[in-house]
Design a protein around this motif. Structure first.
Motif, PDB file in Angstrom:
ATOM      1  N   ALA A   1       0.858  -1.245  -0.003  1.00 18.16           N
ATOM      2  CA  ALA A   1      -0.058   0.154  -0.011  1.00 18.16           C
ATOM      3  C   ALA A   1       0.768   1.416  -0.083  1.00 18.16           C
ATOM      4  O   ALA A   1       0.529   2.169  -0.613  1.00 18.16           O
ATOM      5  CB  ALA A   1      -1.005   0.027   1.186  1.00 18.16           C
TER       6      ALA A   1
ATOM      7  N   ARG B   1      -7.637   2.998   0.302  1.00 15.49           N
ATOM      8  CA  ARG B   1      -6.450   2.069  -0.553  1.00 15.49           C
ATOM      9  C   ARG B   1      -5.575   1.788   0.824  1.00 15.49           C
ATOM     10  O   ARG B   1      -5.138   0.645   1.024  1.00 15.49           O
ATOM     11  CB  ARG B   1      -5.516   2.996  -1.208  1.00 15.49           C
ATOM     12  CG  ARG B   1      -6.152   3.007  -2.716  1.00 15.49           C
ATOM     13  CD  ARG B   1      -5.261   3.400  -3.814  1.00 15.49           C
ATOM     14  NE  ARG B   1      -4.396   4.663  -3.679  1.00 15.49           N
ATOM     15  CZ  ARG B   1      -4.489   5.766  -4.405  1.00 15.49           C
ATOM     16  NH1 ARG B   1      -5.686   5.645  -5.049  1.00 15.49           N
ATOM     17  NH2 ARG B   1      -3.910   6.929  -4.038  1.00 15.49           N
TER      18      ARG B   1
ATOM     19  N   ARG C   1     -10.359   8.116  -1.684  1.00 19.33           N
ATOM     20  CA  ARG C   1      -9.581   6.813  -2.389  1.00 19.33           C
ATOM     21  C   ARG C   1      -8.554   6.655  -1.558  1.00 19.33           C
ATOM     22  O   ARG C   1      -8.002   5.245  -1.897  1.00 19.33           O
ATOM     23  CB  ARG C   1      -9.410   7.564  -3.865  1.00 19.33           C
ATOM     24  CG  ARG C   1     -10.426   7.588  -4.685  1.00 19.33           C
ATOM     25  CD  ARG C   1      -9.930   7.468  -6.476  1.00 19.33           C
ATOM     26  NE  ARG C   1      -9.093   8.836  -6.753  1.00 19.33           N
ATOM     27  CZ  ARG C   1      -9.655   9.737  -7.058  1.00 19.33           C
ATOM     28  NH1 ARG C   1     -10.974   9.946  -7.199  1.00 19.33           N
ATOM     29  NH2 ARG C   1      -8.854  10.836  -7.320  1.00 19.33           N
TER      30      ARG C   1
END
Lengths: 203, 203
Positions: free
Chosen positions: B94, B144, B140
């Motif tokens: 990530a 994530r 977003r």
């Protein structure tokens, strides 16, 4: 640059205490007017009405709407600095100082919501003042962190990129949690970000 | 929201391939016009001249300068997302994905310097579009990172404050190193910030 001069960039510097008070009235009225109506809709006569001074008095200090706007951006930039600076001293280390600075900044943004309207509009109205405001903010942060690095509190390779990253964080947190919506306590918001910074910049 | 609709918010949706091409020409011309002259100085007839379409064609899609500006902010917001998205997949974790995203964003800002002029001016011209752009970008990133947290790659308590901090960093790094001055390689700038994020958000 001499602070007394830079405080009134774009303005003629008043020589008397009374003059300084009048200039202060005009700058505060300009902050209200530009903050509420934006640069294009703002008017000099509306600023003098808000300030309670004669139109001629305005022209004693400023030549134009552009000049008072430039002086105001500089003035707000220094107000932020002066509001944040006392909160930085007496903190445990360089990272704690940045955390205290962010907390103070969110508080400032809540009390002076017009600051974003004014400094952000400088991007279009007075690009030089806009850049100077952010570059000088970055410079102060990088200087403070490098002093912290010299004391072994943060990593040694602190650079401009770190400075711009931190200024960006602070600006957006001030916009979101200071101006748009006052949800969340400034100390908690600053604490969350400061924990990230502490681990992220550890020596 | 349906993507095809949101892509053309403020515009009537074209039904033919030719119509979509014409709308694209108008939006690209609007980006050039608003980017160069700003909202107040921009003109519909100048947009149609740049696009090489008739004035009547403009009104097939938009009712006003405000409407094309709103559509353009949405369009640029989606262009950024679509430029960054492919770079996020195939990364190690990530944090690496966010680093690749920032690198891609700095590249996008260098190639589309008008994006700041347009999205930042939305703060004054179309506040709703301005907020939607940044809130959706934050959403977003938080989504994530929370997926990364579920995989044990970042700390579990990722929240909105982290999202706003990261968006702020990215926006200011894009402005400084993408638009103002292209000194520094995007991968190095993104690498510096990503190292801070990796240590700062470790589980």
């Amino acid at each position: 640059m001499d602070e007394a001069v830079s405080a009134t960039a774009g303005a003629r510097v008043p020589r008397t205490e009374r003059g300084r008070r009048t200039l202060r009235l005009i700058l505060d009225a300009a902050a209200a007017e530009f903050g509420e109506r934006g640069f294009h809709e703002a008017g000099i006569s509306r600023i003098t009405q808000r300030a309670g001074v004669a139109l001629g008095t305005f022209y004693t200090y400023f030549d134009s709407k552009e000049a008072v706007f430039t002086a105001l951006v500089r003035d707000m930039s220094m107000q932020v600095r002066d509001h944040v600076a006392p909160r930085l001293s007496g903190t445990a280390d360089a990272i704690a100082a940045e955390g205290a600075g962010l907390e103070a900044f969110i508080g400032f943004a809540r009390a002076h919501k017009e600051i974003y309207r004014i400094i952000d509009e400088a991007e279009f109205v007075d690009q030089a003042s806009f850049r100077t405001h952010y570059q000088s903010t970055v410079d102060r942060i990088v200087t403070r962190l490098r002093r912290g690095a010299a004391r072994g509190e943060v990593r040694e390779d602190i650079g401009e990129v770190h400075g711009w990253a931190i200024v960006g964080m602070n600006v957006f947190l001030g916009l979101r949690y200071g101006v748009w919506n006052e949800d969340g306590a400034p100390e908690e918001i600053a604490g969350t970000v400061n924990a990230m910074l502490r681990d992220g910049l550890k020596p």
